[in-house]
Each structure stands twice: as C-alpha cells, then as structure tokens.
Motif scaffolding. Structure first.
Motif, mmCIF file in Angstrom:
data_model
loop_
_atom_site.group_PDB
_atom_site.id
_atom_site.type_symbol
_atom_site.label_atom_id
_atom_site.label_comp_id
_atom_site.label_asym_id
_atom_site.label_seq_id
_atom_site.Cartn_x
_atom_site.Cartn_y
_atom_site.Cartn_z
ATOM 1 N N LEU A 144 0.813 -1.217 0.000
ATOM 2 C CA LEU A 144 0.000 0.000 0.000
ATOM 3 C C LEU A 144 0.850 1.273 0.000
ATOM 4 O O LEU A 144 0.327 2.380 -0.089
ATOM 5 N N SER A 145 2.162 1.117 0.110
ATOM 6 C CA SER A 145 3.069 2.262 0.165
ATOM 7 C C SER A 145 3.420 2.813 -1.214
ATOM 8 O O SER A 145 4.150 3.796 -1.320
ATOM 9 N N LYS A 146 2.927 2.171 -2.249
ATOM 10 C CA LYS A 146 3.204 2.618 -3.618
ATOM 11 C C LYS A 146 1.946 2.398 -4.466
ATOM 12 O O LYS A 146 1.102 1.571 -4.134
ATOM 13 N N PRO A 147 1.810 3.151 -5.560
ATOM 14 C CA PRO A 147 0.637 2.956 -6.430
ATOM 15 C C PRO A 147 0.549 1.509 -6.912
ATOM 16 O O PRO A 147 1.553 0.818 -7.035
ATOM 17 N N SER A 148 -0.680 1.078 -7.179
ATOM 18 C CA SER A 148 -0.915 -0.299 -7.591
ATOM 19 C C SER A 148 -2.139 -0.384 -8.494
ATOM 20 O O SER A 148 -3.052 0.442 -8.391
ATOM 21 N N ASP A 149 -2.166 -1.402 -9.344
ATOM 22 C CA ASP A 149 -3.351 -1.674 -10.162
ATOM 23 C C ASP A 149 -4.471 -2.276 -9.321
ATOM 24 O O ASP A 149 -5.601 -2.401 -9.800
ATOM 25 N N LYS A 150 -4.173 -2.658 -8.069
ATOM 26 C CA LYS A 150 -5.179 -3.276 -7.200
ATOM 27 C C LYS A 150 -6.076 -2.262 -6.513
ATOM 28 O O LYS A 150 -7.020 -2.653 -5.840
ATOM 29 N N PHE A 151 -5.774 -0.970 -6.612
ATOM 30 C CA PHE A 151 -6.617 0.038 -5.982
ATOM 31 C C PHE A 151 -6.544 1.370 -6.711
ATOM 32 O O PHE A 151 -5.613 1.630 -7.466
ATOM 33 N N VAL A 152 -7.547 2.204 -6.449
ATOM 34 C CA VAL A 152 -7.579 3.575 -6.935
ATOM 35 C C VAL A 152 -7.148 4.448 -5.760
ATOM 36 O O VAL A 152 -7.692 4.327 -4.659
ATOM 37 N N GLY A 153 -6.165 5.307 -5.986
ATOM 38 C CA GLY A 153 -5.689 6.179 -4.917
ATOM 39 C C GLY A 153 -6.618 7.359 -4.705
ATOM 40 O O GLY A 153 -6.992 8.050 -5.652
ATOM 41 N N GLY A 154 -6.989 7.566 -3.458
ATOM 42 C CA GLY A 154 -7.791 8.729 -3.091
ATOM 43 C C GLY A 154 -6.879 9.880 -2.727
ATOM 44 O O GLY A 154 -5.835 10.086 -3.340
ATOM 45 N N LYS A 155 -7.259 10.630 -1.679
ATOM 46 C CA LYS A 155 -6.470 11.783 -1.266
ATOM 47 C C LYS A 155 -6.454 11.842 0.249
ATOM 48 O O LYS A 155 -7.481 12.075 0.883
ATOM 49 N N SER A 156 -5.288 11.603 0.820
ATOM 50 C CA SER A 156 -5.124 11.673 2.277
ATOM 51 C C SER A 156 -4.953 13.130 2.711
ATOM 52 O O SER A 156 -4.911 14.036 1.873
ATOM 53 N N THR A 157 -4.825 13.339 3.997
ATOM 54 C CA THR A 157 -4.552 14.680 4.510
ATOM 55 C C THR A 157 -3.259 15.222 3.903
ATOM 56 O O THR A 157 -3.110 16.423 3.710
ATOM 57 N N MET A 158 -2.322 14.324 3.588
ATOM 58 C CA MET A 158 -1.046 14.714 2.995
ATOM 59 C C MET A 158 -1.130 14.821 1.468
ATOM 60 O O MET A 158 -0.099 14.925 0.784
ATOM 61 N N ASN A 159 -2.335 14.756 0.912
ATOM 62 C CA ASN A 159 -2.588 14.851 -0.534
ATOM 63 C C ASN A 159 -1.965 13.704 -1.322
ATOM 64 O O ASN A 159 -1.546 13.887 -2.466
ATOM 65 N N LEU A 160 -1.915 12.514 -0.717
ATOM 66 C CA LEU A 160 -1.363 11.343 -1.385
ATOM 67 C C LEU A 160 -2.440 10.276 -1.560
ATOM 68 O O LEU A 160 -3.374 10.185 -0.766
ATOM 69 N N GLY A 161 -2.273 9.432 -2.572
ATOM 70 C CA GLY A 161 -3.207 8.352 -2.850
ATOM 71 C C GLY A 161 -2.683 6.996 -2.434
ATOM 72 O O GLY A 161 -3.126 5.975 -2.955
ATOM 73 N N ILE A 162 -1.713 6.993 -1.519
ATOM 74 C CA ILE A 162 -1.127 5.756 -1.005
ATOM 75 C C ILE A 162 -0.982 5.875 0.510
ATOM 76 O O ILE A 162 -1.284 6.921 1.092
ATOM 77 N N TYR A 163 -0.491 4.830 1.126
ATOM 78 C CA TYR A 163 -0.254 4.798 2.571
ATOM 79 C C TYR A 163 0.786 5.832 2.982
ATOM 80 O O TYR A 163 1.827 5.982 2.339
ATOM 81 N N THR A 164 0.481 6.552 4.063
ATOM 82 C CA THR A 164 1.451 7.411 4.738
ATOM 83 C C THR A 164 1.412 7.016 6.202
ATOM 84 O O THR A 164 0.366 7.104 6.859
#
Length: 193
Positions: free
Chosen positions: A115-135
């Motif tokens: 979950l720490s990097k983009p993947s075809d297994k999910f669509v990245g949303g937007k965290s508080t840190m403006n990222l679509g992956i795990y922080t």
C-alpha cells in the motif's frame, strides 16, 4: 404417556440446540479485517512510521505499510475501500493517512509495503497529505499513543466506478447508498523518544 413427554422434551432440546447453533455458525462468518503482523490494539512498528523528514521532522520510519487481510465479505460485494485514520492527529480534525478504493472483490489483502506505492489493485484517493497511497504515523515526540483505525468497506460498486483523488469525506458521500458492510482494526503508535 411418560414416553411421549420424554420424546417431546428430547425433541425440544434438539430444536433449541439447532437454533442456538445457527448464531454460532454465523459468528464464524463475520466480515473481518486482520494483520498477520499486528493484533487489534497492537503497536505499529517503527518501519511503519512515515519517512518524509522534509514534510515532518516527526517521521522516524520507512513508510512500509503493514500486511492486511480480510475475510468473509458480504454477498453482493463488488469492490472494497480501505481507510486509515488517526483521530488524535491535528486535533480536532484528525489525520487521514490513507484513502484507497476500487479494490476488486477478488483481492483479499495486501502484502507488507504494497500500500506504500501505487498499484493496479486500488484507486488512490487523497489523504490529509494529498497522497493516494499509505502514509505512516508521524506523531510528535513526548505525546501519548495515537490510535490508527483501519477500516475496510465492502461496496456494491464496480471497482472502476469512482474517480481517483477523492478525500475520505467525498468517498463517504459517494458510498452512502452502496455499502454492504465494514470491518476494522485499531493499531497504535507513538514517537519513540
């Protein structure tokens, strides 16, 4: 007459036992989120903490997401959403550490770091840190434990139904009439100093 009463009493016991067995069988089929690395209310490892020291000097880890698995999704599930939220972070708003969705129904979990990097297994949303992956966690020194709530949500939406970049609140609104069920896992972290 005594034999008839005994037969009725015995039959009644079997009926009651059968009725009582049904809830126990269903309890085994509960939609569940787990991690082979962390138990519920367990502590995240230092490696799970954030690693972006430019963003925050509180980042002391490697930003490696823990492994997660879920089982017994509800009938009719077409996709999942997975959220990570710290209610104590940036009080009173909390910190959304991860918003991912569009996870196909045949996916049953993620390996460590996946979950720490983009993947075809999910669509990245937007965290508080403006990222679509795990922080990972970035708690300040000398503070008490923060609780990190992992939530898996089963939906009846096609995995490609939602656009990338949705915040936690936008996702909640989009899923309003599409929820099948959810399961959670709470983990903890505090700065090591």
């Amino acid at each position: 007459m005594k034999r008839s009463i005994a037969v009725l009493a015995t039959s009644g016991v079997f009926v009651v036992a059968s009725i009582l067995a049904v809830p126990m069988a269903r309890a085994a089929d509960v939609f569940t989120l787990t991690s082979p690395a962390i138990q519920d209310n367990g502590t995240l490892a230092i490696k799970n903490a954030c690693n972006d020291k430019q963003r925050s000097p509180n980042c002391v880890g490697e930003n490696i997401s823990p492994p997660l698995a879920w089982s017994n999704p509800l009938e009719g599930t077409k996709s999942f959403a997975l959220l990570l939220f710290d209610p104590e972070g940036r009080a009173p708003a909390g910190v959304s550490h991860m918003v991912v969705y569009g996870i196909p129904a045949d996916v049953k979990g993620f390996a460590e770091g996946e979950l720490s990097k983009p993947s075809d297994k999910f669509v990245g949303g937007k965290s508080t840190m403006n990222l679509g992956i795990y922080t990972g966690p970035g708690t300040p020194p000398n503070t008490d434990w923060h609780h990190y709530t992992w939530t898996i949500v089963a939906t009846d939406l096609d995995p490609k139904a939602l656009q990338p970049g949705m915040t936690r609140e936008e996702l909640a609104a989009a899923l309003k009439d599409h929820l099948k069920g959810s399961a959670g896992l709470v983990t903890r972290f505090r700065h090591p100093t």
